[in-house]
Write an enzyme that holds these catalytic residues in place. Structure first.
Site, mmCIF file in Angstrom:
data_model
loop_
_atom_site.group_PDB
_atom_site.id
_atom_site.type_symbol
_atom_site.label_atom_id
_atom_site.label_comp_id
_atom_site.label_asym_id
_atom_site.label_seq_id
_atom_site.Cartn_x
_atom_site.Cartn_y
_atom_site.Cartn_z
ATOM 1 N N SER A 91 0.792 -1.230 0.000
ATOM 2 C CA SER A 91 0.000 0.000 0.000
ATOM 3 C C SER A 91 0.822 1.277 0.000
ATOM 4 C CB SER A 91 -0.932 0.007 1.206
ATOM 5 O OG SER A 91 -0.189 -0.099 2.402
ATOM 6 N N HIS A 140 -4.914 -4.045 -2.306
ATOM 7 C CA HIS A 140 -4.602 -3.033 -3.331
ATOM 8 C C HIS A 140 -4.449 -3.645 -4.720
ATOM 9 C CE1 HIS A 140 -4.039 0.381 -0.578
ATOM 10 N NE2 HIS A 140 -3.781 -0.590 0.285
ATOM 11 N N LYS A 158 -11.452 -0.238 -1.897
ATOM 12 C CA LYS A 158 -10.521 0.364 -2.863
ATOM 13 C C LYS A 158 -11.116 0.234 -4.279
ATOM 14 C CE LYS A 158 -7.188 -0.629 0.661
ATOM 15 N NZ LYS A 158 -7.553 0.528 1.476
HETATM 16 N N1 PMP Z 1 -5.235 -4.469 4.147
HETATM 17 C C1 PMP Z 1 -4.494 -3.555 3.507
HETATM 18 C C2 PMP Z 1 -3.232 -3.980 2.833
HETATM 19 C C3 PMP Z 1 -4.901 -2.221 3.475
HETATM 20 O O1 PMP Z 1 -4.145 -1.305 2.860
HETATM 21 C C4 PMP Z 1 -6.102 -1.859 4.120
HETATM 22 C C5 PMP Z 1 -6.635 -0.436 4.112
HETATM 23 N N2 PMP Z 1 -5.771 0.565 3.862
HETATM 24 C C6 PMP Z 1 -6.838 -2.838 4.779
HETATM 25 C C7 PMP Z 1 -6.378 -4.134 4.759
HETATM 26 C C8 PMP Z 1 -8.097 -2.503 5.504
HETATM 27 O O2 PMP Z 1 -9.134 -2.334 4.616
HETATM 28 P P1 PMP Z 1 -10.474 -1.536 4.991
HETATM 29 O O3 PMP Z 1 -10.248 -0.118 4.623
HETATM 30 O O4 PMP Z 1 -11.516 -2.202 4.180
HETATM 31 O O5 PMP Z 1 -10.698 -1.715 6.448
#
Ligand code: PMP
Length: 393
Positions: A185, A213, A244
């Site tokens: 990310s 992602h 996303k």
């Molecule tokens: N896993 C990863 C790699 C993320 O980047 C994120 C959110 N940035 C999440 C899980 C959590 O996802 P959510 O926003 O749906 O809670």
């Protein structure tokens, strides 16, 4: 000693940061114009720091599906999946995700965060070991913490370091789960999944890949990094989010393991929270349908990613090793990174400011992320805004 005394360090850091920017932690998108534009500080601004890879939040079909779901099912489920919060649409989406990802089972959760929390805290416990990439998302760390599992980190994307740990830790009576992300990310780089799969097999470990992602972004059909690297059958647990590429809110775990369903009964973040709202489920279902029908969206996203990457490279910014819809621009000095971030905003471009400890090596970075919904003209404007702050890098 008062309850809030422990936040003194945070308070001091905030005071320090305030000298660079009043609005840094409180950016308000005052008006949302589209998936790529909003009004910030009273100014029309291009959004280049979202996770909105495919522009789904503003797709007419997704909005209509969400509105219709509210009409038909109401605004919220008022209950957990385990009690009154499982509607037919939740079950349908689980089936659709399984079909799309070529897995036998899928469980959906209220967020991606709770998907990781639920799966990790339940699958592995104090007698098991998780070996995770040091750059893994907080929700992976938190899931391990909630489950009380023994955690070992390997250096980001460093397969030799992973093998060193596997060699030392693998014993016959310990379960080992390797946890990595697909597209990372912050740095926008990919996990070396093929090599990781080789090691998983050699040391008889399990593999969990968080494709948050990479869903809709990587792979010929948008199934993620495992599809791109042709190792889908070797990934035991795929984690994902609706927040996303799907432009909604929710998360999932998909697996071929025939006992995955048991997690529903054992997992506290599944049992003790309300299920995703009908609007969120309907929007995610429609977005998944669009991902399948419109591979050209992925092509557009990558055109934009390649264009911005090459423009920033030509400007000699220190960026990631390869083009990606997530482009990190590094700054050695934090005050200069703030000046750059402010400069971009003044030039009508919003990106994410990422500071240590969220950055891998103590430097600050401006995280750009692109969308299929950006026009080439907007990408060009983002590049031009970066040109104005080039002297700060
Ligand atoms: N896993 C990863 C790699 C993320 O980047 C994120 C959110 N940035 C999440 C899980 C959590 O996802 P959510 O926003 O749906 O809670």
């Amino acid at each position: 000693m008062g309850l809030f005394d422990k936040f003194e360090r945070i308070e001091q850091s905030l005071d320090t940061l305030k000298q660079y920017s009043e609005s840094f932690f409180n950016v308000v998108l005052q008006e949302i114009i589209s998936s790529t534009e909003a009004v910030i500080n009273g100014k029309r601004t291009i959004l280049a720091g979202t996770n909105n890879y495919l522009g789904m939040p503003h797709r007419r079909e997704c909005i209509e599906a969400a509105c219709q779901a509210i009409q038909e099912h109401g605004t919220g489920t008022t209950g957990s999946r385990m009690a009154n919060g499982t509607y037919a649409i939740h079950v349908e989406l689980e089936k659709e995700l399984s079909r799309f990802l070529h897995k036998n089972h899928t469980i959906i959760f209220t967020t991606g965060y709770s998907a990781n929390l639920a799966v990790l805290s339940t699958l592995v416990g104090p007698k098991d070991i998780v070996i995770l990439d040091a750059d893994c998302h907080a929700s992976i760390y938190d899931g391990c913490r909630l489950g009380g599992v023994q955690v070992y980190r390997f250096r980001h994307n460093n397969v030799e370091d992973l093998e060193k740990r596997l060699k030392r830790l693998a014993t016959k009576d310990t379960n080992i789960l390797i946890a990595v992300e697909g597209l990372y990310s912050m740095l926008g780089d990919r996990a070396p999944l093929k090599e990781i799969v080789e090691l998983k097999k050699e040391y008889n470990a399990y593999l969990l890949v968080d494709e948050a992602h990479s869903l809709g972004v990587l792979g010929r059909n948008g199934r993620g990094l495992a599809e791109e690297q042709d190792v889908e059958d070797d990934v035991d647990f795929v984690i994902g989010t609706f927040s996303k590429s799907l432009g909604s809110v929710g998360g999932y775990c998909s697996s071929n393991h025939h006992k995955l369903e048991l997690l529903r009964y054992a997992s506290r973040p599944y049992v003790f929270t309300a299920s995703s709202s009908p609007a969120n489920i309907a929007a995610a279902r429609k977005a998944l349908e669009i991902i399948e029908k419109e591979p050209q969206l992925r092509t557009r996203l990558w055109e934009n990613a390649n264009l911005l990457y090459s423009r920033l490279k030509d400007l000699s910014f220190t960026i990631g090793p390869a083009p990606s819809p997530i482009i990190p621009v590094r700054f050695k000095e934090i005050p200069k990174a703030f000046a750059a971030w402010n400069g971009l905003l003044e030039n009508g471009v919003y990106v994410n400011m990422v500071l240590p400890p969220a950055t891998p090596d103590g430097t600050a970075l401006l995280r750009c992320s692109l969308s299929a919904a950006h026009s080439l003209e907007q990408v060009e404007k983002i590049a031009q805004a970066f040109e104005t702050i080039r002297h700060l890098a």
